[in-house]
Design an enzyme around this catalytic site. Structure first.
Site, mmCIF file in Angstrom:
data_model
loop_
_atom_site.group_PDB
_atom_site.id
_atom_site.type_symbol
_atom_site.label_atom_id
_atom_site.label_comp_id
_atom_site.label_asym_id
_atom_site.label_seq_id
_atom_site.Cartn_x
_atom_site.Cartn_y
_atom_site.Cartn_z
ATOM 1 N N ASP A 37 0.862 -1.171 0.000
ATOM 2 C CA ASP A 37 0.000 0.000 0.000
ATOM 3 C C ASP A 37 0.903 1.227 0.000
ATOM 4 O OD1 ASP A 37 -2.400 1.592 0.528
ATOM 5 O OD2 ASP A 37 -3.207 -0.248 1.389
ATOM 6 N N ASP A 54 -3.169 4.616 -2.374
ATOM 7 C CA ASP A 54 -4.292 5.103 -1.578
ATOM 8 C C ASP A 54 -4.855 6.409 -2.139
ATOM 9 O OD1 ASP A 54 -5.651 4.601 1.055
ATOM 10 O OD2 ASP A 54 -4.876 6.601 1.503
ATOM 11 N N GLU A 98 -6.539 3.399 -5.949
ATOM 12 C CA GLU A 98 -7.832 3.393 -5.249
ATOM 13 C C GLU A 98 -8.609 4.615 -5.707
ATOM 14 O OE1 GLU A 98 -9.918 3.625 -0.847
ATOM 15 O OE2 GLU A 98 -8.166 4.828 -1.306
ATOM 16 N N HIS A 118 -11.260 -3.206 3.184
ATOM 17 C CA HIS A 118 -11.275 -2.853 4.597
ATOM 18 C C HIS A 118 -12.080 -1.596 4.919
ATOM 19 C CE1 HIS A 118 -8.315 -0.420 2.682
ATOM 20 N NE2 HIS A 118 -8.217 0.334 3.754
ATOM 21 N N ASP A 119 -12.651 -0.980 3.911
ATOM 22 C CA ASP A 119 -13.435 0.235 4.135
ATOM 23 C C ASP A 119 -14.937 0.005 3.962
ATOM 24 O OD1 ASP A 119 -11.125 1.835 4.497
ATOM 25 O OD2 ASP A 119 -10.917 2.102 2.318
HETATM 26 C C1 GLC Z 1 -8.249 4.999 1.905
HETATM 27 C C2 GLC Z 1 -8.062 3.793 2.788
HETATM 28 C C3 GLC Z 1 -8.772 4.054 4.081
HETATM 29 C C4 GLC Z 1 -8.132 5.245 4.747
HETATM 30 C C5 GLC Z 1 -8.135 6.436 3.815
HETATM 31 C C6 GLC Z 1 -7.201 7.489 4.287
HETATM 32 O O1 GLC Z 1 -9.552 5.188 1.525
HETATM 33 O O2 GLC Z 1 -8.514 2.647 2.127
HETATM 34 O O3 GLC Z 1 -8.742 2.945 4.928
HETATM 35 O O4 GLC Z 1 -8.811 5.558 5.931
HETATM 36 O O5 GLC Z 1 -7.707 6.122 2.520
HETATM 37 O O6 GLC Z 1 -5.877 7.097 4.056
#
Ligand code: GLC
Length: 533
Positions: free
Chosen positions: A99, A201, A264, A325-326
């Protein structure tokens, strides 16, 4: 199959390191734990592991607040543990994706300490500092993704800094060339160590409006939605210039052989596909979250697959994600029976697929009472917390599921009814289904790299075809609880796999029957196969 890169043929498995396997009894998963479970992943049949952040962090956002991009947090182990993990993963033919969190650091990062130290700091411009509005308030109306203003005031220097997430996560200024160069070095640090790529991210957030204009109100905002939805994020994210930044990142990755860059991105399809970049200079895979966000019906899913396939730029490789995970877990979103159909859908679609740890055993969200919440979002905005989808992996039926010998950082599910060991012993388990689907994908180029063609959507049934040079498969999925029939696809058709794991072989003439909540992969007879024989 060799005509395609590993990341095109392959299936990615997301490990949330805190929750996969603890090896030292502190109740939190670690790298050594992941290493001990590598053989499980090999048996499952995935090709790559994506590890959520493992870097030194105060853990305000569980590792998405990084204090040092080039280290390993002691909770997870050491750089030596990392080297050992990647070495053993590679020895088993597994790729390892890290990541990369470039939008923001932790407030504890030395860069931020330096930046905040004075207005004339050489690193002041590495972050986003603005004067207060005339009334002394924040510079504009932008909202943090975790609720409240996206600006925090720094008394000492008299300016606000921007944070798209927690105030402990100051946003970096990607318009600054020195920052860009420093981040390229971070990427090279890990590429040199052998990582096979990055999941980047919130990549669509990296560049903000140069004039910091207010975001407009969101007319669709309503009760129950998180604070962030009050405004449309037109100026705080998804700016055209971000594609220049991504082109640079891609060039860094392309300096090494066979690496992958994944972004992402939560945006509507027409914007999402822009992240392949002009002439495909962008990310290899802009994560496609539509299966997570769409209503679960044959019609809606059929339509979005067609739209996505149509929207892809020439040469753009598709990808699908069912959970992360979100988000609420798939078993919670659609129920246990449909989760099997969802698994078949995911693993028979065209493109690179990502499985979220635990989904392969049908793990559902585990309720975490608000008082026990770990996720900062839950503490800011009750009801939006992500802890339930991040609970430890239940490996066996003991109370802590074989995950830890200590006290787990989040509660586990009822491990007596759902765990890996029990499913290993059950030939019809969800785990068995995943193994069968992954094996099928590996054995049939039509699935791994073949073409996609929608066939029909009728009521609860979605049917599509996958085709390679020498075979054609038909995938039929029943999104409802009642039995259905579809026309027989022609002489010679045989069943390869059912979600119920109880049928295979030639299909007699007459309509094909699907039971409630059943999906089936058929191999078609007919000309293609005849020509080959
Ligand atoms: C992304 C991650 C998430 C995190 C956010 C801030 O969306 O997947 O878990 O809280 O970024 O880094």
């Amino acid at each position: 199959m060799q005509s395609h890169a590993w990341w095109q043929r392959g299936v990615i498995y997301q490990v949330y390191p805190r929750s996969f396997q603890d090896s030292n009894g502190d109740g939190i998963g670690d790298l050594e734990g992941v290493r001990r479970r590598l053989d499980y992943l090999v048996r499952l049949g995935v090709d790559a592991i994506w590890l959520s952040p493992i870097f030194p962090s105060p853990m305000a956002d569980f590792g998405y607040d990084i204090a040092d991009y080039c280290g390993v947090d002691p909770i997870f182990g050491t750089l030596e543990d990392f080297d050992r993990l990647i070495g053993e993963a590679h020895a088993r033919g597994l790729k390892l994706i890290l990541d990369f969190v470039p939008n923001h650091t932790s407030e504890a990062h030395p860069w931020f300490a330096e930046s905040r130290s004075s207005r004339s700091s050489p690193k002041r411009d590495w972050y986003i500092w603005r004067d207060p509005a005339p009334d002394g308030g924040p510079p504009n109306n932008w909202i943090s993704n975790f609720g409240g203003s996206a600006w925090s005031f720094d008394e000492a220097s008299g300016q606000y800094y921007h944070h798209a997430f927690l105030e402990q996560q100051p946003d970096l200024n990607w318009r600054n060339p020195e920052l860009r160069a420093a981040m390229a070095d971070v990427m090279r640090f890990w590429l040199e160590r052998g990582v096979d790529g990055f999941r980047v991210d919130v990549i669509w957030h990296l560049i903000k409006d140069a004039q910091f204009r207010d975001n407009p109100p969101n007319p669709a905002f309503g009760p129950g939605q998180p604070d962030i939805n009050r405004l449309l994020q037109v100026h705080s994210a998804d700016q055209d210039e971000v594609l220049d930044v991504i082109r640079e990142m891609r060039a860094v990755v392309d300096g090494y052989e066979d690496r992958v860059l994944i972004g992402e991105i939560y945006l509507p399809v027409e914007r999402l596909v822009a992240y392949y970049g002009p002439g495909l200079s962008g990310v290899h895979l802009p994560f496609n979250f539509q299966l997570i966000l769409a209503p679960w019906s044959a019609r809606a899913i059929g339509r979005l697959i067609d739209e996505y396939e149509r929207a892809l730029p020439p040469g753009g490789w598709p990808n699908w994600v069912l959970g992360n995970h979100d988000q609420k877990r798939i078993a919670t979103r659609v129920g246990a029976a449909q989760a099997r159909v969802a698994a078949m859908l995911l693993l028979t679609l065209r493109g690179t697929l990502t499985i979220y740890y635990g989904d392969e055993i049908g793990l559902a969200d585990v309720p975490v009472p608000h008082e026990l919440a770990q996720d900062p979002w839950e503490r800011n905005e009750p009801g939006h917390g992500r802890d339930p989808a991040r609970t430890p992996m239940p490996w066996d039926d003991s109370p802590t599921g074989g995950f830890t010998s200590g006290r787990p950082w989040l509660p586990l599910n009822d491990t007596t009814t759902l765990n890996v060991a029990a499913q290993e012993a059950d030939p019809r388990s969800m785990l068995a289904l995943h193994r069968a689907l992954l094996a099928l994908r590996r054995a049939h180029p039509a699935l791994a790299i073949g073409g996609y063609q929608g066939d029909r959507t009728e009521g609860d049934v979605l049917v599509f075809r996958r085709r390679s040079a020498d075979e054609e498969l038909l995938v039929a999925l029943n999104f409802g609880p009642s039995p259905v029939e579809i026309p027989h696809p022609g002489a010679g058709a045989e069943t390869l796999l059912s979600t119920h794991l109880d049928r295979s072989g030639p299909e007699p003439a007459g309509p094909l029957r699907l039971r409630g909540d059943e999906g089936v992969v058929f191999r078609l007879g007919g000309e293609l196969q005849a020509a080959r024989a």
